[in-house]
Design a protein around this motif. Sequence first.
Motif, PDB file in Angstrom:
ATOM      1  N   PRO A  76       0.792  -1.302   0.029  1.00 23.72           N
ATOM      2  CA  PRO A  76      -0.061  -0.086  -0.051  1.00 23.72           C
ATOM      3  C   PRO A  76       1.059   1.235  -0.039  1.00 23.72           C
ATOM      4  N   GLY A  77       2.049   1.164   0.524  1.00 24.40           N
ATOM      5  CA  GLY A  77       2.947   2.423   0.400  1.00 24.40           C
ATOM      6  C   GLY A  77       3.774   2.536  -0.789  1.00 24.40           C
ATOM      7  N   ALA A  78       3.490   1.821  -1.905  1.00 22.50           N
ATOM      8  CA  ALA A  78       4.387   1.708  -3.030  1.00 22.50           C
ATOM      9  C   ALA A  78       4.464   3.134  -3.617  1.00 22.50           C
ATOM     10  N   ALA A  79       5.481   3.493  -4.172  1.00 22.89           N
ATOM     11  CA  ALA A  79       5.842   4.979  -4.896  1.00 22.89           C
ATOM     12  C   ALA A  79       4.879   4.869  -6.098  1.00 22.89           C
ATOM     13  N   ASN A  80       4.779   6.063  -6.690  1.00 25.02           N
ATOM     14  CA  ASN A  80       3.660   5.979  -7.693  1.00 25.02           C
ATOM     15  C   ASN A  80       4.529   5.711  -9.003  1.00 25.02           C
ATOM     16  N   TYR A  81       5.460   4.837  -9.114  1.00 26.49           N
ATOM     17  CA  TYR A  81       6.099   4.591 -10.220  1.00 26.49           C
ATOM     18  C   TYR A  81       5.870   3.076 -10.877  1.00 26.49           C
ATOM     19  N   HIS A  82       5.517   2.871 -12.071  1.00 23.91           N
ATOM     20  CA  HIS A  82       5.224   1.736 -12.702  1.00 23.91           C
ATOM     21  C   HIS A  82       4.073   0.842 -12.163  1.00 23.91           C
ATOM     22  N   LEU A  83       2.937   1.845 -12.044  1.00 28.25           N
ATOM     23  CA  LEU A  83       1.520   1.053 -11.628  1.00 28.25           C
ATOM     24  C   LEU A  83       0.821   0.909 -12.815  1.00 28.25           C
ATOM     25  N   ASN A  84       0.396  -0.435 -13.077  1.00 30.04           N
ATOM     26  CA  ASN A  84      -0.130  -0.516 -14.359  1.00 30.04           C
ATOM     27  C   ASN A  84      -1.352  -1.427 -14.203  1.00 30.04           C
ATOM     28  N   PRO A  85      -2.324  -1.160 -13.141  1.00 29.55           N
ATOM     29  CA  PRO A  85      -3.460  -2.087 -13.003  1.00 29.55           C
ATOM     30  C   PRO A  85      -4.432  -2.193 -14.109  1.00 29.55           C
ATOM     31  N   VAL A  86      -5.340  -3.068 -14.008  1.00 31.11           N
ATOM     32  CA  VAL A  86      -6.462  -3.039 -14.936  1.00 31.11           C
ATOM     33  C   VAL A  86      -7.295  -1.749 -14.437  1.00 31.11           C
ATOM     34  N   THR A  87      -7.848  -1.264 -15.410  1.00 28.59           N
ATOM     35  CA  THR A  87      -8.748  -0.081 -15.186  1.00 28.59           C
ATOM     36  C   THR A  87      -9.762  -0.055 -15.829  1.00 28.59           C
ATOM     37  N   GLY A  88     -10.867   0.722 -15.713  1.00 29.51           N
ATOM     38  CA  GLY A  88     -12.095   0.837 -16.735  1.00 29.51           C
ATOM     39  C   GLY A  88     -13.002   1.737 -16.008  1.00 29.51           C
ATOM     40  N   TRP A  89     -14.253   1.573 -16.786  1.00 32.07           N
ATOM     41  CA  TRP A  89     -15.512   2.670 -16.622  1.00 32.07           C
ATOM     42  C   TRP A  89     -16.678   2.204 -16.230  1.00 32.07           C
ATOM     43  N   LEU A  90     -17.434   2.772 -15.433  1.00 29.45           N
ATOM     44  CA  LEU A  90     -18.686   2.267 -14.702  1.00 29.45           C
ATOM     45  C   LEU A  90     -19.589   3.142 -15.640  1.00 29.45           C
ATOM     46  N   VAL A  91     -20.571   2.460 -16.512  1.00 31.68           N
ATOM     47  CA  VAL A  91     -21.400   2.856 -17.501  1.00 31.68           C
ATOM     48  C   VAL A  91     -23.023   2.770 -16.213  1.00 31.68           C
ATOM     49  N   ARG A  92     -23.571   3.908 -16.136  1.00 30.93           N
ATOM     50  CA  ARG A  92     -24.708   3.729 -14.956  1.00 30.93           C
ATOM     51  C   ARG A  92     -25.832   3.593 -16.038  1.00 30.93           C
ATOM     52  N   SER A  93     -26.743   3.380 -15.228  1.00 35.04           N
ATOM     53  CA  SER A  93     -28.169   3.185 -16.080  1.00 35.04           C
ATOM     54  C   SER A  93     -28.616   4.268 -16.983  1.00 35.04           C
ATOM     55  N   ASP A  94     -28.341   5.510 -16.617  1.00 43.95           N
ATOM     56  CA  ASP A  94     -28.871   6.523 -17.582  1.00 43.95           C
ATOM     57  C   ASP A  94     -27.796   6.800 -18.433  1.00 43.95           C
ATOM     58  N   GLY A  95     -26.842   5.902 -18.582  1.00 47.83           N
ATOM     59  CA  GLY A  95     -25.903   6.138 -20.031  1.00 47.83           C
ATOM     60  C   GLY A  95     -24.588   6.866 -19.437  1.00 47.83           C
ATOM     61  N   ALA A  96     -24.774   7.594 -18.307  1.00 50.11           N
ATOM     62  CA  ALA A  96     -23.415   8.514 -18.113  1.00 50.11           C
ATOM     63  C   ALA A  96     -22.327   7.307 -17.668  1.00 50.11           C
ATOM     64  N   VAL A  97     -21.191   7.670 -18.119  1.00 52.10           N
ATOM     65  CA  VAL A  97     -20.092   7.008 -18.165  1.00 52.10           C
ATOM     66  C   VAL A  97     -18.983   7.757 -17.049  1.00 52.10           C
ATOM     67  N   VAL A  98     -18.486   6.918 -15.926  1.00 59.10           N
ATOM     68  CA  VAL A  98     -17.566   7.371 -14.956  1.00 59.10           C
ATOM     69  C   VAL A  98     -16.359   6.722 -14.877  1.00 59.10           C
ATOM     70  N   TYR A  99     -15.248   6.953 -14.221  1.00 62.37           N
ATOM     71  CA  TYR A  99     -14.338   6.058 -13.941  1.00 62.37           C
ATOM     72  C   TYR A  99     -14.593   5.254 -12.687  1.00 62.37           C
ATOM     73  N   ASN A 100     -14.332   4.006 -12.893  1.00 61.76           N
ATOM     74  CA  ASN A 100     -14.405   2.863 -11.965  1.00 61.76           C
ATOM     75  C   ASN A 100     -13.502   3.021 -10.956  1.00 61.76           C
ATOM     76  N   GLN A 101     -13.902   3.553  -9.886  1.00 64.79           N
ATOM     77  CA  GLN A 101     -12.998   4.140  -8.970  1.00 64.79           C
ATOM     78  C   GLN A 101     -12.797   2.986  -7.964  1.00 64.79           C
ATOM     79  N   GLU A 102     -11.555   2.611  -7.659  1.00 61.94           N
ATOM     80  CA  GLU A 102     -11.209   1.517  -6.458  1.00 61.94           C
ATOM     81  C   GLU A 102     -10.245   2.053  -5.648  1.00 61.94           C
ATOM     82  N   ALA A 103     -10.464   1.600  -4.337  1.00 61.34           N
ATOM     83  CA  ALA A 103      -9.405   2.043  -3.464  1.00 61.34           C
ATOM     84  C   ALA A 103      -8.180   1.374  -3.556  1.00 61.34           C
ATOM     85  N   TRP A 104      -7.127   2.215  -3.255  1.00 62.25           N
ATOM     86  CA  TRP A 104      -5.593   1.746  -3.319  1.00 62.25           C
ATOM     87  C   TRP A 104      -5.245   1.648  -1.872  1.00 62.25           C
ATOM     88  N   GLY A 105      -5.201   0.393  -1.377  1.00 60.15           N
ATOM     89  CA  GLY A 105      -4.810  -0.116   0.016  1.00 60.15           C
ATOM     90  C   GLY A 105      -5.881  -0.267   0.889  1.00 60.15           C
TER      91      GLY A 105
END
Length: 401
Positions: free
Chosen positions: A372-401
């Motif tokens: 959890p204390g990793a420096a912000n270098y070479h971070l390449n996690p799978v990421t994506g987007w949340l499509v809400r039922s009204d069609g709005a698209v937002v970043y699929n936020q995930e907690a780090w640590g």
Amino acid sequence: MKVSRRRVLATAAGAVALGRTAAMQSPAPAPAASDPSKAPGRPARTLGQRAAFEKPQRITRGATGSQTPHQDLYGTITPADLHFERHHAGVPEIDPRSYSLLIHGMVERPMMFTLADLKRFPSVSRVCFLECSGNFNRAAPPETTPQQLAGMTSQSEWTGVMLSTLFREVGARPQATWFLAEGHDAALLARSIPVEKAFDDAMIAYAQNGEAIRPEQGYPARLLLPGWEGNSNVKWIRRIELSDRPFMTREETSKYTDPLANDTARIFSFVMDARSLITYPAYPVTLTRGWVEINGIAWSGYGKIQRVDVSTDAGRSWASAKLQEPVLPKAHTRFRHLWKWDGGEAIVLSRAVDETGYVQPPRAELLKTRGPGAANYHLNPVTGWLVRSDGAVVYNQEAWG
């Protein structure tokens, strides 16, 4: 009063004649501005410009960097004026007439090369990406665009001279295993680089996308190390010193090291791991039901992208996306996948697989390795987007640590 047929015809003929006369005497109306076929366009220009309706822009990260607007781009080549920038002490202004590159140290013939000297050597061109090793916003809120999430990677066609050509010219000694690359900015940024990279695919580049390199990209010449973290691709390069050991500069001791979960740290972690980024659909897009083309870019510093998987159900199942040809090594590859959105909430993800078999990791797996204390270098996690039922698209936020 009875009107004869002859009188009606005569009156009609007079009206037609009057109409024709009025039309001949009245000036023609001005062409509608919305119809470009009715008037000549603007004359030729000495410098091309984007259409007035297209306004892609980098966004700045303080005074030391700016990010590429991936959500506004197509294909894989980044326009030079939208290529991300990162520097440690501002962008220097260097007169190409006074520019020189010194190569010395463990060589037979220390030499100074002017820009004209470099251009006299056989030139090469190659397409490859550059990426800042800190190219991930792990605290990104839902209202985050692809540009804000991972906008510090860009791709260009670079032209210059192979560094191996210059090393042969100066007579690099067999005992030399490292070289120091030093920039001519106010930070004097310097990095230790293994000599084997010089004899692999390293270049001294002086052109980008068919023109001279832009100042923020290292004008008049920079070191280019395809697939390696951005800061090692030293810009405004002025000096190369060959040695039999690394130089342990500030940029590779106090910075650009990667703490690990087992209380150790990795150093000289040059190569950028495989990664992918969905650029559409993404915030702030709003979808309508029906077919959607999911598309984005994937890249790896270890070679070619072999496959990109796309999930539309939060990772429970995956399908292979179509890769746009040509798939080049150490280069952005465009991927596309058709999806029929039914109006329900969905999480859309992508993961890259490169030709070594490496699979882009989910965040939990990366967190387990790096801590959890990793420096912000070479971070390449799978990421994506949340499509809400009204069609709005937002970043699929995930907690780090």
